[in-house]
Design a protein around this motif. Structure first.
Motif, PDB file in Angstrom:
ATOM      1  N   LEU A   1       0.775  -0.997  -0.093  1.00 30.14           N
ATOM      2  CA  LEU A   1       0.276   0.294  -0.188  1.00 30.14           C
ATOM      3  C   LEU A   1       0.880   1.272   0.099  1.00 30.14           C
ATOM      4  O   LEU A   1       0.246   1.604  -0.499  1.00 30.14           O
ATOM      5  N   ILE A   2       1.848   1.432   0.993  1.00 23.88           N
ATOM      6  CA  ILE A   2       2.948   2.344   0.746  1.00 23.88           C
ATOM      7  C   ILE A   2       3.522   2.303  -0.577  1.00 23.88           C
ATOM      8  O   ILE A   2       3.338   3.716  -1.217  1.00 23.88           O
ATOM      9  N   SER A   3       4.302   1.491  -1.454  1.00 23.02           N
ATOM     10  CA  SER A   3       4.501   1.336  -2.491  1.00 23.02           C
ATOM     11  C   SER A   3       3.252   1.592  -3.892  1.00 23.02           C
ATOM     12  O   SER A   3       3.502   2.885  -4.520  1.00 23.02           O
ATOM     13  N   CYS A   4       1.985   1.676  -3.508  1.00 23.50           N
ATOM     14  CA  CYS A   4       1.456   2.148  -4.362  1.00 23.50           C
ATOM     15  C   CYS A   4       0.538   3.554  -4.373  1.00 23.50           C
ATOM     16  O   CYS A   4       0.862   4.337  -5.146  1.00 23.50           O
ATOM     17  N   ALA A   5       0.697   3.942  -2.592  1.00 20.19           N
ATOM     18  CA  ALA A   5       0.750   5.363  -3.059  1.00 20.19           C
ATOM     19  C   ALA A   5       2.268   6.210  -3.980  1.00 20.19           C
ATOM     20  O   ALA A   5       1.551   6.942  -4.236  1.00 20.19           O
ATOM     21  N   LEU A   6       3.412   5.842  -2.841  1.00 22.91           N
ATOM     22  CA  LEU A   6       4.035   6.410  -3.736  1.00 22.91           C
ATOM     23  C   LEU A   6       4.228   6.446  -4.941  1.00 22.91           C
ATOM     24  O   LEU A   6       4.317   7.068  -6.134  1.00 22.91           O
ATOM     25  N   SER A   7       3.282   5.551  -5.848  1.00 22.36           N
ATOM     26  CA  SER A   7       3.798   5.684  -7.258  1.00 22.36           C
ATOM     27  C   SER A   7       1.974   6.911  -7.976  1.00 22.36           C
ATOM     28  O   SER A   7       2.623   6.766  -8.550  1.00 22.36           O
ATOM     29  N   LEU A   8       1.730   6.339  -6.700  1.00 20.55           N
ATOM     30  CA  LEU A   8       0.106   7.408  -6.733  1.00 20.55           C
ATOM     31  C   LEU A   8       0.325   9.046  -6.965  1.00 20.55           C
ATOM     32  O   LEU A   8       0.046   9.738  -8.615  1.00 20.55           O
ATOM     33  N   LEU A   9       1.518   9.385  -6.457  1.00 18.56           N
ATOM     34  CA  LEU A   9       1.962  10.278  -6.135  1.00 18.56           C
ATOM     35  C   LEU A   9       2.361  11.031  -7.168  1.00 18.56           C
ATOM     36  O   LEU A   9       3.342  11.693  -7.890  1.00 18.56           O
ATOM     37  N   GLY A  10       3.843   9.371  -7.439  1.00 14.01           N
ATOM     38  CA  GLY A  10       5.069  10.120  -8.669  1.00 14.01           C
ATOM     39  C   GLY A  10       3.995  10.114 -10.235  1.00 14.01           C
ATOM     40  O   GLY A  10       4.440  11.509 -10.418  1.00 14.01           O
ATOM     41  N   SER A  11       3.683  10.027  -9.974  1.00 16.42           N
ATOM     42  CA  SER A  11       2.271   9.253 -11.195  1.00 16.42           C
ATOM     43  C   SER A  11       2.204  10.878 -12.042  1.00 16.42           C
ATOM     44  O   SER A  11       1.725  11.414 -12.400  1.00 16.42           O
ATOM     45  N   LEU A  12       1.215  11.549 -10.754  1.00 16.55           N
ATOM     46  CA  LEU A  12       0.775  12.834 -10.717  1.00 16.55           C
ATOM     47  C   LEU A  12       1.511  14.124  -9.823  1.00 16.55           C
ATOM     48  O   LEU A  12       1.849  14.560 -11.440  1.00 16.55           O
ATOM     49  N   LEU A  13       2.912  13.588 -10.046  1.00 21.67           N
ATOM     50  CA  LEU A  13       3.797  14.610 -10.651  1.00 21.67           C
ATOM     51  C   LEU A  13       3.657  14.811 -11.769  1.00 21.67           C
ATOM     52  O   LEU A  13       4.113  15.841 -12.445  1.00 21.67           O
ATOM     53  N   ILE A  14       4.307  13.419 -12.381  1.00 19.75           N
ATOM     54  CA  ILE A  14       4.849  13.855 -13.621  1.00 19.75           C
ATOM     55  C   ILE A  14       3.674  14.571 -14.932  1.00 19.75           C
ATOM     56  O   ILE A  14       4.433  15.026 -14.931  1.00 19.75           O
ATOM     57  N   ILE A  15       2.639  14.197 -14.364  1.00 14.67           N
ATOM     58  CA  ILE A  15       1.186  14.766 -15.321  1.00 14.67           C
ATOM     59  C   ILE A  15       1.264  15.690 -14.736  1.00 14.67           C
ATOM     60  O   ILE A  15       1.643  17.059 -15.961  1.00 14.67           O
ATOM     61  N   CYS A  16       1.857  16.523 -13.606  1.00 12.47           N
ATOM     62  CA  CYS A  16       1.479  17.572 -13.108  1.00 12.47           C
ATOM     63  C   CYS A  16       2.543  19.090 -13.555  1.00 12.47           C
ATOM     64  O   CYS A  16       2.034  20.183 -14.087  1.00 12.47           O
ATOM     65  N   THR A  17       4.267  18.258 -14.063  1.00  7.65           N
ATOM     66  CA  THR A  17       4.791  18.687 -14.196  1.00  7.65           C
ATOM     67  C   THR A  17       5.043  19.721 -15.212  1.00  7.65           C
ATOM     68  O   THR A  17       4.888  20.280 -16.164  1.00  7.65           O
TER      69      THR A  17
END
Length: 330
Positions: free
Chosen positions: A18-34
Protein backbone atom coordinates in the motif's frame (compact mmCIF):
# COMPACT_ATOMS: atom_id res chain seq x y z
CA UNK A 1 -8.84 -24.10 -6.43
CA UNK A 2 -9.18 -25.09 -2.81
CA UNK A 3 -8.83 -22.45 -0.16
CA UNK A 4 -5.85 -24.26 1.41
CA UNK A 5 -3.91 -23.54 -1.82
CA UNK A 6 -4.54 -19.83 -1.52
CA UNK A 7 -1.42 -17.69 -1.14
CA UNK A 8 -1.68 -15.91 2.20
CA UNK A 9 -1.06 -12.17 2.16
CA UNK A 10 0.26 -11.03 5.52
CA UNK A 11 -0.53 -7.67 7.11
CA UNK A 12 3.05 -6.41 6.77
CA UNK A 13 2.92 -7.25 3.05
CA UNK A 14 -0.28 -5.27 2.71
CA UNK A 15 1.28 -2.28 4.44
CA UNK A 16 4.45 -2.35 2.31
CA UNK A 17 2.51 -2.70 -0.94
CA UNK A 18 0.00 0.00 0.00
CA UNK A 19 2.92 2.36 0.68
CA UNK A 20 4.34 1.41 -2.72
CA UNK A 21 0.95 2.16 -4.32
CA UNK A 22 0.77 5.53 -2.59
CA UNK A 23 4.26 6.49 -3.73
CA UNK A 24 3.48 5.41 -7.28
CA UNK A 25 0.25 7.39 -7.24
CA UNK A 26 2.02 10.52 -6.02
CA UNK A 27 4.89 10.01 -8.45
CA UNK A 28 2.60 9.60 -11.43
CA UNK A 29 0.63 12.69 -10.46
CA UNK A 30 3.83 14.69 -10.09
CA UNK A 31 5.00 13.71 -13.59
CA UNK A 32 1.61 14.67 -15.03
CA UNK A 33 1.45 17.95 -13.10
CA UNK A 34 4.93 19.09 -14.14
CA UNK A 35 3.94 18.47 -17.76
CA UNK A 36 0.80 20.55 -17.32
CA UNK A 37 2.40 23.42 -15.38
CA UNK A 38 5.50 24.04 -17.51
CA UNK A 39 4.68 24.35 -21.20
CA UNK A 40 8.30 24.08 -22.33
CA UNK A 41 8.34 20.50 -21.00
CA UNK A 42 5.65 19.44 -23.45
CA UNK A 43 7.89 17.60 -25.86
CA UNK A 44 6.92 14.29 -27.44
CA UNK A 45 9.17 12.11 -25.24
CA UNK A 46 7.76 13.81 -22.15
CA UNK A 47 4.23 13.36 -23.48
CA UNK A 48 4.81 9.63 -23.92
CA UNK A 49 6.09 9.49 -20.35
CA UNK A 50 2.86 11.17 -19.22
CA UNK A 51 0.75 8.53 -20.96
CA UNK A 52 2.83 5.85 -19.24
CA UNK A 53 2.22 7.68 -15.95
CA UNK A 54 -1.54 7.63 -16.54
CA UNK A 55 -1.46 3.83 -16.79
CA UNK A 56 0.76 3.63 -13.70
CA UNK A 57 -1.70 5.85 -11.83
CA UNK A 58 -4.63 3.61 -12.77
CA UNK A 59 -2.62 0.54 -11.79
CA UNK A 60 -1.71 2.02 -8.41
CA UNK A 61 -5.33 2.91 -7.68
CA UNK A 62 -6.71 -0.50 -8.66
CA UNK A 63 -3.94 -2.48 -6.97
CA UNK A 64 -4.23 -0.49 -3.74
CA UNK A 65 -7.94 -1.24 -3.62
CA UNK A 66 -7.30 -4.93 -4.21
CA UNK A 67 -4.51 -5.16 -1.64
CA UNK A 68 -6.62 -3.31 0.90
CA UNK A 69 -9.62 -5.62 0.35
CA UNK A 70 -7.86 -8.98 -0.16
CA UNK A 71 -10.65 -10.48 -2.25
CA UNK A 72 -11.75 -14.06 -1.60
CA UNK A 73 -14.48 -14.56 -4.22
CA UNK A 74 -15.70 -13.49 -7.67
CA UNK A 75 -17.57 -10.46 -6.43
CA UNK A 76 -18.54 -7.48 -8.58
CA UNK A 77 -15.86 -5.42 -6.83
CA UNK A 78 -13.28 -8.10 -7.56
CA UNK A 79 -14.16 -8.28 -11.25
CA UNK A 80 -14.24 -4.49 -11.60
CA UNK A 81 -10.87 -4.07 -9.92
CA UNK A 82 -9.43 -6.92 -11.97
CA UNK A 83 -10.65 -5.38 -15.22
CA UNK A 84 -9.16 -1.95 -14.42
CA UNK A 85 -5.79 -3.37 -13.37
CA UNK A 86 -5.71 -5.69 -16.40
CA UNK A 87 -6.27 -2.79 -18.78
CA UNK A 88 -3.84 -0.43 -17.01
CA UNK A 89 -1.14 -3.04 -16.55
CA UNK A 90 -1.26 -4.23 -20.16
CA UNK A 91 -1.35 -0.65 -21.45
CA UNK A 92 1.74 0.10 -19.35
CA UNK A 93 3.62 -2.66 -21.20
CA UNK A 94 2.70 -1.17 -24.56
CA UNK A 95 3.59 2.40 -23.60
CA UNK A 96 6.94 1.31 -22.21
CA UNK A 97 7.77 -0.39 -25.51
CA UNK A 98 6.39 2.61 -27.43
CA UNK A 99 8.80 4.93 -25.63
CA UNK A 100 11.72 2.66 -26.46
CA UNK A 101 10.66 2.48 -30.13
CA UNK A 102 10.30 6.26 -30.29
CA UNK A 103 13.75 6.79 -28.82
CA UNK A 104 15.29 4.21 -31.14
CA UNK A 105 13.91 5.94 -34.25
CA UNK A 106 14.58 9.42 -32.91
CA UNK A 107 18.14 8.79 -31.71
CA UNK A 108 19.51 5.93 -33.82
CA UNK A 109 17.65 6.68 -37.06
CA UNK A 110 17.90 10.45 -36.49
CA UNK A 111 14.35 10.98 -37.72
CA UNK A 112 12.11 13.08 -35.53
CA UNK A 113 9.46 13.27 -38.26
CA UNK A 114 9.20 9.48 -38.53
CA UNK A 115 9.19 9.10 -34.75
CA UNK A 116 6.46 11.71 -34.31
CA UNK A 117 4.38 10.11 -37.05
CA UNK A 118 4.20 6.92 -34.99
CA UNK A 119 2.56 8.58 -31.99
CA UNK A 120 -0.95 8.07 -33.40
CA UNK A 121 -0.23 4.36 -33.85
CA UNK A 122 1.15 4.23 -30.31
CA UNK A 123 -2.22 5.50 -29.09
CA UNK A 124 -4.22 3.06 -31.20
CA UNK A 125 -2.14 0.08 -30.03
CA UNK A 126 -1.37 1.04 -26.44
CA UNK A 127 -4.97 1.91 -25.58
CA UNK A 128 -6.85 -0.18 -28.14
CA UNK A 129 -5.25 -3.61 -27.71
CA UNK A 130 -5.46 -3.65 -23.87
CA UNK A 131 -9.07 -2.44 -24.05
CA UNK A 132 -10.02 -5.15 -26.55
CA UNK A 133 -8.34 -7.85 -24.47
CA UNK A 134 -9.99 -6.65 -21.27
CA UNK A 135 -13.46 -6.46 -22.85
CA UNK A 136 -13.04 -9.97 -24.28
CA UNK A 137 -11.93 -11.32 -20.90
CA UNK A 138 -14.92 -9.70 -19.20
CA UNK A 139 -17.36 -10.93 -21.83
CA UNK A 140 -16.07 -14.49 -21.44
CA UNK A 141 -16.06 -14.20 -17.63
CA UNK A 142 -12.33 -14.86 -17.32
CA UNK A 143 -11.54 -12.06 -14.86
CA UNK A 144 -12.07 -12.80 -11.18
CA UNK A 145 -10.63 -14.26 -8.01
CA UNK A 146 -7.20 -15.87 -8.46
CA UNK A 147 -6.37 -16.83 -4.85
CA UNK A 148 -3.31 -14.54 -5.02
CA UNK A 149 -1.53 -17.21 -7.01
CA UNK A 150 -0.14 -14.63 -9.44
CA UNK A 151 -1.25 -11.53 -7.58
CA UNK A 152 -1.05 -10.08 -4.08
CA UNK A 153 -4.61 -9.78 -2.87
CA UNK A 154 -6.02 -8.20 -6.00
CA UNK A 155 -8.08 -9.94 -8.68
CA UNK A 156 -6.88 -10.84 -12.16
CA UNK A 157 -7.72 -13.97 -14.19
CA UNK A 158 -10.03 -16.37 -12.35
CA UNK A 159 -7.98 -19.30 -11.13
CA UNK A 160 -11.05 -21.51 -11.54
CA UNK A 161 -11.21 -20.97 -15.29
CA UNK A 162 -9.99 -24.13 -17.04
CA UNK A 163 -7.99 -22.07 -19.51
CA UNK A 164 -6.68 -19.58 -16.91
CA UNK A 165 -3.06 -19.97 -18.07
CA UNK A 166 -4.00 -18.95 -21.62
CA UNK A 167 -5.84 -15.88 -20.36
CA UNK A 168 -3.03 -14.95 -18.02
CA UNK A 169 -0.81 -14.89 -21.08
CA UNK A 170 -3.29 -12.89 -23.16
CA UNK A 171 -4.07 -10.36 -20.43
CA UNK A 172 -0.50 -9.59 -19.53
CA UNK A 173 2.20 -12.21 -19.41
CA UNK A 174 2.78 -12.65 -23.12
CA UNK A 175 3.20 -8.88 -23.53
CA UNK A 176 5.40 -8.73 -20.47
CA UNK A 177 7.67 -11.49 -21.78
CA UNK A 178 7.82 -9.88 -25.24
CA UNK A 179 8.82 -6.62 -23.57
CA UNK A 180 11.69 -8.43 -21.85
CA UNK A 181 13.01 -9.34 -25.31
CA UNK A 182 12.25 -6.13 -27.23
CA UNK A 183 13.32 -3.56 -24.65
CA UNK A 184 16.88 -4.78 -23.99
CA UNK A 185 17.56 -5.00 -27.75
CA UNK A 186 16.39 -1.43 -28.35
CA UNK A 187 18.13 -0.24 -25.21
CA UNK A 188 21.46 -1.76 -26.24
CA UNK A 189 21.18 -0.30 -29.75
CA UNK A 190 20.40 3.16 -28.37
CA UNK A 191 23.25 3.08 -25.86
CA UNK A 192 25.67 1.75 -28.48
CA UNK A 193 24.72 4.55 -30.85
CA UNK A 194 25.06 7.20 -28.15
CA UNK A 195 28.47 5.84 -27.20
CA UNK A 196 29.70 5.99 -30.79
CA UNK A 197 28.20 9.40 -31.51
CA UNK A 198 28.78 11.04 -28.13
CA UNK A 199 30.64 13.98 -29.62
CA UNK A 200 27.74 14.76 -31.96
CA UNK A 201 24.74 14.20 -29.69
CA UNK A 202 23.21 17.57 -30.51
CA UNK A 203 22.88 16.52 -34.14
CA UNK A 204 20.73 13.58 -33.04
CA UNK A 205 18.48 15.66 -30.77
CA UNK A 206 16.63 18.13 -33.04
CA UNK A 207 13.91 18.77 -30.45
CA UNK A 208 15.03 22.21 -29.37
CA UNK A 209 16.44 25.06 -31.40
CA UNK A 210 17.04 27.88 -28.94
CA UNK A 211 20.68 27.38 -27.99
CA UNK A 212 23.46 24.80 -27.55
CA UNK A 213 22.71 24.45 -23.84
CA UNK A 214 19.23 23.26 -24.71
CA UNK A 215 20.69 20.51 -26.87
CA UNK A 216 22.87 19.42 -24.00
CA UNK A 217 19.88 19.16 -21.67
CA UNK A 218 17.97 17.30 -24.38
CA UNK A 219 20.76 14.76 -24.80
CA UNK A 220 20.92 14.18 -21.08
CA UNK A 221 17.16 13.67 -20.90
CA UNK A 222 17.21 11.19 -23.78
CA UNK A 223 19.84 9.14 -21.98
CA UNK A 224 17.64 9.06 -18.89
CA UNK A 225 14.62 7.98 -20.90
CA UNK A 226 16.52 4.91 -22.05
CA UNK A 227 16.53 3.77 -18.43
CA UNK A 228 12.77 3.21 -18.51
CA UNK A 229 13.18 -0.35 -19.89
CA UNK A 230 15.69 -1.14 -17.15
CA UNK A 231 13.28 0.09 -14.49
CA UNK A 232 10.49 -1.88 -16.12
CA UNK A 233 12.37 -5.18 -16.18
CA UNK A 234 13.80 -4.91 -12.68
CA UNK A 235 10.34 -4.26 -11.24
CA UNK A 236 8.26 -6.67 -13.33
CA UNK A 237 10.49 -9.72 -13.23
CA UNK A 238 9.09 -10.92 -9.89
CA UNK A 239 5.56 -11.36 -11.23
CA UNK A 240 6.96 -13.33 -14.15
CA UNK A 241 8.87 -15.58 -11.77
CA UNK A 242 5.70 -16.31 -9.81
CA UNK A 243 3.83 -17.05 -13.05
CA UNK A 244 6.49 -19.56 -14.10
CA UNK A 245 6.40 -21.15 -10.66
CA UNK A 246 2.62 -21.47 -11.02
CA UNK A 247 3.10 -23.32 -14.30
CA UNK A 248 5.51 -25.65 -12.51
CA UNK A 249 3.08 -25.97 -9.58
CA UNK A 250 5.90 -25.01 -7.25
CA UNK A 251 5.04 -23.95 -3.69
CA UNK A 252 7.90 -21.43 -3.94
CA UNK A 253 5.41 -19.03 -5.58
CA UNK A 254 3.93 -18.53 -2.10
CA UNK A 255 7.24 -17.47 -0.55
CA UNK A 256 6.53 -14.24 1.42
CA UNK A 257 9.66 -12.49 0.14
CA UNK A 258 8.78 -13.26 -3.47
CA UNK A 259 5.17 -12.21 -2.90
CA UNK A 260 6.31 -8.90 -1.40
CA UNK A 261 8.73 -8.23 -4.26
CA UNK A 262 5.95 -9.03 -6.71
CA UNK A 263 3.63 -6.58 -4.98
CA UNK A 264 6.21 -3.80 -4.93
CA UNK A 265 7.30 -4.45 -8.50
CA UNK A 266 3.79 -4.26 -9.91
CA UNK A 267 2.96 -1.05 -8.04
CA UNK A 268 6.16 1.00 -7.85
CA UNK A 269 6.83 1.97 -11.48
CA UNK A 270 5.12 5.36 -11.20
CA UNK A 271 7.29 6.22 -8.22
CA UNK A 272 10.44 4.96 -9.94
CA UNK A 273 9.77 7.08 -13.01
CA UNK A 274 9.15 10.11 -10.81
CA UNK A 275 12.44 9.61 -8.97
CA UNK A 276 14.32 9.34 -12.27
CA UNK A 277 12.60 12.04 -14.31
CA UNK A 278 11.56 14.57 -11.66
CA UNK A 279 13.50 14.28 -8.42
CA UNK A 280 16.81 13.26 -10.04
CA UNK A 281 16.53 15.69 -12.95
CA UNK A 282 18.01 19.04 -11.96
CA UNK A 283 16.00 21.39 -14.23
CA UNK A 284 12.69 19.95 -13.05
CA UNK A 285 13.81 19.58 -9.45
CA UNK A 286 14.96 23.20 -9.26
CA UNK A 287 11.65 24.44 -10.66
CA UNK A 288 9.70 22.24 -8.28
CA UNK A 289 11.65 23.39 -5.22
CA UNK A 290 11.33 27.03 -6.33
CA UNK A 291 7.57 26.59 -6.77
CA UNK A 292 7.16 25.08 -3.31
CA UNK A 293 9.39 27.69 -1.69
CA UNK A 294 7.59 30.55 -3.44
CA UNK A 295 4.26 29.28 -2.18
CA UNK A 296 5.53 28.99 1.38
CA UNK A 297 6.85 32.57 1.50
CA UNK A 298 4.34 34.22 -0.83
CA UNK A 299 2.66 36.20 1.92
CA UNK A 300 5.98 37.91 2.73
CA UNK A 301 7.48 38.05 -0.76
CA UNK A 302 4.51 39.71 -2.46
CA UNK A 303 4.36 42.50 0.13
CA UNK A 304 8.09 43.19 -0.10
CA UNK A 305 8.05 43.18 -3.91
CA UNK A 306 5.15 45.62 -4.06
CA UNK A 307 6.86 47.90 -1.56
CA UNK A 308 10.08 47.99 -3.59
CA UNK A 309 8.19 48.68 -6.80
CA UNK A 310 6.26 51.60 -5.33
CA UNK A 311 9.45 52.99 -3.81
CA UNK A 312 11.26 53.07 -7.13
CA UNK A 313 13.43 50.07 -6.33
CA UNK A 314 14.58 47.63 -8.94
CA UNK A 315 11.80 45.45 -10.22
CA UNK A 316 12.46 41.72 -10.22
CA UNK A 317 14.48 40.87 -13.28
CA UNK A 318 13.21 38.25 -15.70
CA UNK A 319 16.41 38.12 -17.68
CA UNK A 320 17.32 34.83 -16.10
CA UNK A 321 13.96 33.31 -17.07
CA UNK A 322 14.33 34.60 -20.63
CA UNK A 323 17.82 33.19 -20.92
CA UNK A 324 17.04 29.92 -19.21
CA UNK A 325 17.08 27.16 -21.83
CA UNK A 326 14.03 25.13 -22.50
CA UNK A 327 14.53 21.59 -21.42
CA UNK A 328 12.78 18.28 -21.80
CA UNK A 329 12.61 18.00 -18.08
CA UNK A 330 12.74 14.24 -17.99
Amino acid sequence: MADDNRTEVFVYEQIVILISCALSLLGSLLIICTYIIWTDLRTTPRKLLVFLSVTDLLSALSYSYGVGRIFDSNSVECITQGAISTFANTSSFFWTVAIAVYLYIFIVKSSQRLADSLVLYFHLISWGVPLAITVAALALQKIGYDASEVSVGWCWVSIQAPDHVLWMLLTGKIWEILAYVILPVLYILIKSHIHKAHAALSEYRPILHSNPVSSSFSAMADRKLTLIPIIFISLRIWSTVRFLLLLLDSPARQNPVLVTLHGIGNTFQGAANCIMFVLCTKPVRVRLVALLCCRSISSHGVTESQSQHRGGGDAPSHAEDRNRPQVLGE
